[in-house]
Design a protein around this motif. Structure first.
Motif, PDB file in Angstrom:
ATOM      1  N   SER A  60      33.007  35.539  40.195  1.00  0.00           N
ATOM      2  CA  SER A  60      33.201  36.592  39.199  1.00  0.00           C
ATOM      3  C   SER A  60      34.135  37.668  39.740  1.00  0.00           C
ATOM      4  O   SER A  60      34.131  37.959  40.936  1.00  0.00           O
ATOM      5  CB  SER A  60      31.854  37.226  38.831  1.00  0.00           C
ATOM      6  OG  SER A  60      32.042  38.301  37.928  1.00  0.00           O
ATOM      7  N   ASN A  61      34.916  38.223  38.834  1.00  0.00           N
ATOM      8  CA  ASN A  61      35.764  39.364  39.209  1.00  0.00           C
ATOM      9  C   ASN A  61      35.459  40.585  38.351  1.00  0.00           C
ATOM     10  O   ASN A  61      36.247  41.529  38.290  1.00  0.00           O
ATOM     11  CB  ASN A  61      37.244  38.998  39.103  1.00  0.00           C
ATOM     12  CG  ASN A  61      37.678  38.741  37.668  1.00  0.00           C
ATOM     13  OD1 ASN A  61      36.856  38.614  36.763  1.00  0.00           O
ATOM     14  ND2 ASN A  61      38.983  38.641  37.461  1.00  0.00           N
ATOM     15  N   GLY A  62      34.313  40.564  37.684  1.00  0.00           N
ATOM     16  CA  GLY A  62      33.940  41.673  36.820  1.00  0.00           C
ATOM     17  C   GLY A  62      34.416  41.514  35.392  1.00  0.00           C
ATOM     18  O   GLY A  62      33.877  42.141  34.479  1.00  0.00           O
ATOM     19  N   LYS A  63      35.441  40.664  35.193  1.00  0.00           N
ATOM     20  CA  LYS A  63      35.958  40.416  33.848  1.00  0.00           C
ATOM     21  C   LYS A  63      35.629  39.010  33.369  1.00  0.00           C
ATOM     22  O   LYS A  63      35.357  38.782  32.204  1.00  0.00           O
ATOM     23  CB  LYS A  63      37.480  40.608  33.834  1.00  0.00           C
ATOM     24  CG  LYS A  63      37.936  42.027  34.135  1.00  0.00           C
ATOM     25  CD  LYS A  63      39.449  42.154  34.092  1.00  0.00           C
ATOM     26  CE  LYS A  63      40.114  41.413  35.251  1.00  0.00           C
ATOM     27  NZ  LYS A  63      41.587  41.606  35.291  1.00  0.00           N
ATOM     28  N   GLU A  64      35.692  38.060  34.305  1.00  0.00           N
ATOM     29  CA  GLU A  64      35.428  36.666  33.983  1.00  0.00           C
ATOM     30  C   GLU A  64      34.452  36.079  34.992  1.00  0.00           C
ATOM     31  O   GLU A  64      34.317  36.564  36.110  1.00  0.00           O
ATOM     32  CB  GLU A  64      36.722  35.849  34.013  1.00  0.00           C
ATOM     33  CG  GLU A  64      37.687  36.153  32.901  1.00  0.00           C
ATOM     34  CD  GLU A  64      38.885  35.205  32.937  1.00  0.00           C
ATOM     35  OE1 GLU A  64      38.860  34.187  32.248  1.00  0.00           O
ATOM     36  OE2 GLU A  64      39.824  35.499  33.696  1.00  0.00           O
ATOM     37  N   GLN A  65      33.812  34.993  34.572  1.00  0.00           N
ATOM     38  CA  GLN A  65      32.867  34.308  35.452  1.00  0.00           C
ATOM     39  C   GLN A  65      33.050  32.804  35.320  1.00  0.00           C
ATOM     40  O   GLN A  65      33.176  32.281  34.215  1.00  0.00           O
ATOM     41  CB  GLN A  65      31.438  34.703  35.072  1.00  0.00           C
ATOM     42  CG  GLN A  65      30.367  34.045  35.920  1.00  0.00           C
ATOM     43  CD  GLN A  65      28.985  34.586  35.593  1.00  0.00           C
ATOM     44  OE1 GLN A  65      28.685  35.739  35.898  1.00  0.00           O
ATOM     45  NE2 GLN A  65      28.152  33.777  34.962  1.00  0.00           N
ATOM     46  N   PHE A  66      33.114  32.119  36.450  1.00  0.00           N
ATOM     47  CA  PHE A  66      33.243  30.670  36.483  1.00  0.00           C
ATOM     48  C   PHE A  66      32.084  30.093  37.297  1.00  0.00           C
ATOM     49  O   PHE A  66      31.838  30.536  38.422  1.00  0.00           O
ATOM     50  CB  PHE A  66      34.559  30.245  37.141  1.00  0.00           C
ATOM     51  CG  PHE A  66      35.796  30.668  36.412  1.00  0.00           C
ATOM     52  CD1 PHE A  66      36.409  29.806  35.515  1.00  0.00           C
ATOM     53  CD2 PHE A  66      36.357  31.921  36.607  1.00  0.00           C
ATOM     54  CE1 PHE A  66      37.562  30.191  34.842  1.00  0.00           C
ATOM     55  CE2 PHE A  66      37.497  32.319  35.942  1.00  0.00           C
ATOM     56  CZ  PHE A  66      38.116  31.450  35.053  1.00  0.00           C
ATOM     57  N   VAL A  67      31.407  29.104  36.757  1.00  0.00           N
ATOM     58  CA  VAL A  67      30.374  28.383  37.508  1.00  0.00           C
ATOM     59  C   VAL A  67      30.976  27.048  37.919  1.00  0.00           C
ATOM     60  O   VAL A  67      31.224  26.173  37.087  1.00  0.00           O
ATOM     61  CB  VAL A  67      29.101  28.183  36.679  1.00  0.00           C
ATOM     62  CG1 VAL A  67      28.057  27.439  37.507  1.00  0.00           C
ATOM     63  CG2 VAL A  67      28.556  29.529  36.206  1.00  0.00           C
ATOM     64  N   ILE A  68      31.236  26.915  39.220  1.00  0.00           N
ATOM     65  CA  ILE A  68      31.967  25.768  39.749  1.00  0.00           C
ATOM     66  C   ILE A  68      31.007  24.820  40.477  1.00  0.00           C
ATOM     67  O   ILE A  68      30.269  25.254  41.373  1.00  0.00           O
ATOM     68  CB  ILE A  68      33.062  26.228  40.737  1.00  0.00           C
ATOM     69  CG1 ILE A  68      33.927  27.328  40.101  1.00  0.00           C
ATOM     70  CG2 ILE A  68      33.894  25.045  41.188  1.00  0.00           C
ATOM     71  CD1 ILE A  68      34.722  26.900  38.897  1.00  0.00           C
TER      72      ILE A  68
END
Length: 590
Positions: A60-68
């Motif tokens: 996460s970068n505070g704007k987007e979130q990726f579950v890898i």
């Protein structure tokens, strides 16, 4: 005080070790690899490290979130050591923005947990909860390097688009050999492809593994890139198929355990392809084995296979997932996937890939095959493109236009590629047959593009040397690579192609196509030259006229008529020669 200092030292050392787990160029569109110390196991452990453990890492970068999804990496250096055991677990992530990113790992254990929908009841084990952060800078890559362009993704047009540069993509690719990964220097692979003629294309700056392995395949990919080719088609599994020499598992007839070192070597090659601007068109199965996993359903075997592919390779900025070559029921294959099986498979893969990479499917060759297989997929939001096989290459234009328009009417615009022409024994012939290649240039390459297609790949027929299964020498089609690049380069340089449509009603020349953005730009392809006229009644503006040579490429050419005035039907003059194909470009003068 002494105990306090020891405690501080302990914390600093642990933080230092944690930081060292993050590797790679910390730049946008580059691969960030995080390696964790987890359970010490091996490929054939009774508790299956691929199926009965599950690593997921949230970025996460505070704007987007990726579950890898993560994966088992043996000793963490298996490409070099061929290790099948160790305690390293890994995740690969490609950030899409600069700035601070954080990560948080979840790690569970239990029967079939890797493919479970509900993971709440599984046991949390070592490394669960580990977290950290890293800072991402801007990419410094340029030219063809995909790490300077960004992720290639579907757009709201009939073309793919690079997420970073916003450049739209037109494919010009190599479709053969389909068993590219049957390369003799990959671990656990039958010794078939060597690509020895391409070793001179390898350079000292290029990768190898295990003391010099890989020069043939890397040199071959270098050659394709040097010719302007931007896509390579290959299977990741052909068990029971044509080649019978490519699989990701530890053994040909294994379905639940994966060859860690082989897949690590594939990863090295795919990373090199990123640098060379080569999109990876990954074919996950072929018609002969589309029911090999779970008898065609999306069950444990298929879900695990897709999860491993996504975990290990989805991070690459240029990925097209093709859900099956010649997919569907046909008389030459013992059994095929049904409509429901196909839709379930496509939708599962779309939901699994965290990046939104392109999902496509390859067709059988006849019009009846297309109608039977493709029609039920119209409007499916998970399918982004069609990879057509056409038995009769002279049907390229009509097929491309038909399915482009059908997809647009359905509410989901597809990219329409022409990736294999028939008859299967011919495909695209070697350079020794220039007349046939000229037909391919006219009736396939330019026909697909002028109908609004997304580009082509070239399949090599099985009755000729260096064919789809035994090609060792891409030099044999040197001429077709050039002519493919001349076409894709023209479209990229001169046309706002995402806004254009086929409109042959505007021209009157026999054997010609018109691709137009009304009032702005018109591209006319003349198969045999001529003296075209164009109806500019709806465009009362001044236009420039230039010609382009699709056989030799190069700069635009001016002829006697350099400008025309719209608002009427106008003559564009004669092509530079009258017995060869030409392109005429008509652009509004601002």
């Amino acid at each position: 005080m002494k105990n306090y200092l020891l405690f501080v030292l302990f914390i600093l050392l642990n933080n230092s070790l944690s930081a060292q787990q993050v590797t790679g160029e910390l730049k946008v569109w580059h691969t960030v690899t995080i390696t964790f110390d987890g359970p010490d196991t091996y490929e054939k452990d009774p508790i299956n490290p691929f199926l009965d453990y599950r690593l997921d890492v949230t970025f996460s970068n505070g704007k987007e979130q990726f579950v890898i999804p993560g994966f088992y990496a043996a000793d963490g250096n298996a490409a070099e050591t061929s290790a099948d055991k160790g305690n390293k677990w890994r995740v690969r992530f490609t950030p899409n923005d600069i700035g601070e990113w954080s990560y948080h790992a979840t790690f569970i254990k239990g029967k079939n947990c890797a493919v479970a929908e509900d993971v709440s009841s599984f046991q949390k084990v070592k490394l669960d909860g580990e977290k950290g952060n890293f800072h991402i800078l801007a990419s410094d890559k340029e030219g063809v390097d995909l790490r300077g362009k960004g992720r290639l993704k579907p757009s709201n047009t009939h073309y793919l688009q690079f997420e970073g540069t916003k450049e739209y993509f037109i494919k010009g690719g190599a479709n053969s050999p389909e068993d590219l990964l049957g390369y003799f220097e990959f671990d656990g692979t039958p010794q078939k492809h060597r690509f020895e003629k391409h070793i001179p294309e390898w350079t000292d700056e290029d990768i190898t593994w295990q003391n010099g392995k890989g020069k043939g395949i890397i040199g071959g990919l270098n050659y394709l890139s040097s010719k302007g080719i931007n896509t390579v088609y290959f299977l990741t599994m052909n068990v029971m198929g044509d080649g019978k020499n490519v699989w990701p598992w530890t053994e040909e007839h294994e379905r639940y355990r994966f060859d860690v070192s082989k897949l690590a070597q594939w990863e090295m090659v795919f990373s090199h392809m990123d640098k060379k601007g080569l999109v990876k068109h990954i074919i996950t199965q072929e018609t002969e084995n589309e029911c090999l996993l779970d008898m065609g359903y999306t069950g444990i075997q298929r879900k695990l296979y897709y999860r491993e592919l996504v975990a290990r390779f989805a991070h690459h900025p240029g990925i097209i997932w093709n859900m099956g070559e010649e997919n569907g029921i046909t008389h030459w294959s013992p059994v095929g996937q049904t409509e429901k099986m196909r839709i379930k498979m496509i939708e599962y893969m779309k939901g699994l890939d965290p990046y939104g990479n392109t999902i496509a499917i390859h067709t059988l060759p006849t019009e009846k095959d297309h109608d039977r297989t493709v029609t039920p997929l119209l409007g499916n939001k998970s399918l982004d493109g069609l990879s057509f096989q056409i038995h009769n290459l002279f049907h390229t234009y009509e097929t491309t236009l038909k399915w482009r328009e059908a997809s647009e009417s359905s509410g989901k615009k597809w990219v329409v590629w022409l990736d294999e022409i028939g008859p299967a024994g011919k495909g695209v012939l070697p350079d020794d047959f220039p007349a046939q290649q000229d037909t391919v240039r006219k009736e396939v390459i330019w026909a697909n593009l002028m109908a609004g297609g997304g580009g082509v790949e070239h399949y090599f027929g099985y009755k000729y040397p260096h064919n789809d299964l035994n090609c060792e020498d891409w030099y044999t089609r040197d001429r077709i690579w050039d002519m493919t690049f001349y076409a894709t380069d023209f479209f990229q340089k001169y046309l706002p192609f995402t806004k254009m449509k086929a409109d042959n009603s505007l021209i009157d020349t026999k054997d010609s196509y018109c691709f137009a953005l009304t009032g702005q730009v018109y591209c006319i392809y003349l198969k045999n030259g001529g003296q075209p006229t164009i109806d500019l009644s709806d465009a009362p503006f001044n236009f420039s006229v230039n010609w382009y040579n699709p056989r030799k490429g190069g700069e635009l050419i001016k002829s006697k008529i350099k400008k025309v005035k719209g608002g009427q039907r106008v003559s564009l003059g004669a092509s530079p020669t009258l017995d060869e194909d030409w392109v005429v470009l008509v652009r509004r003068i601002n």
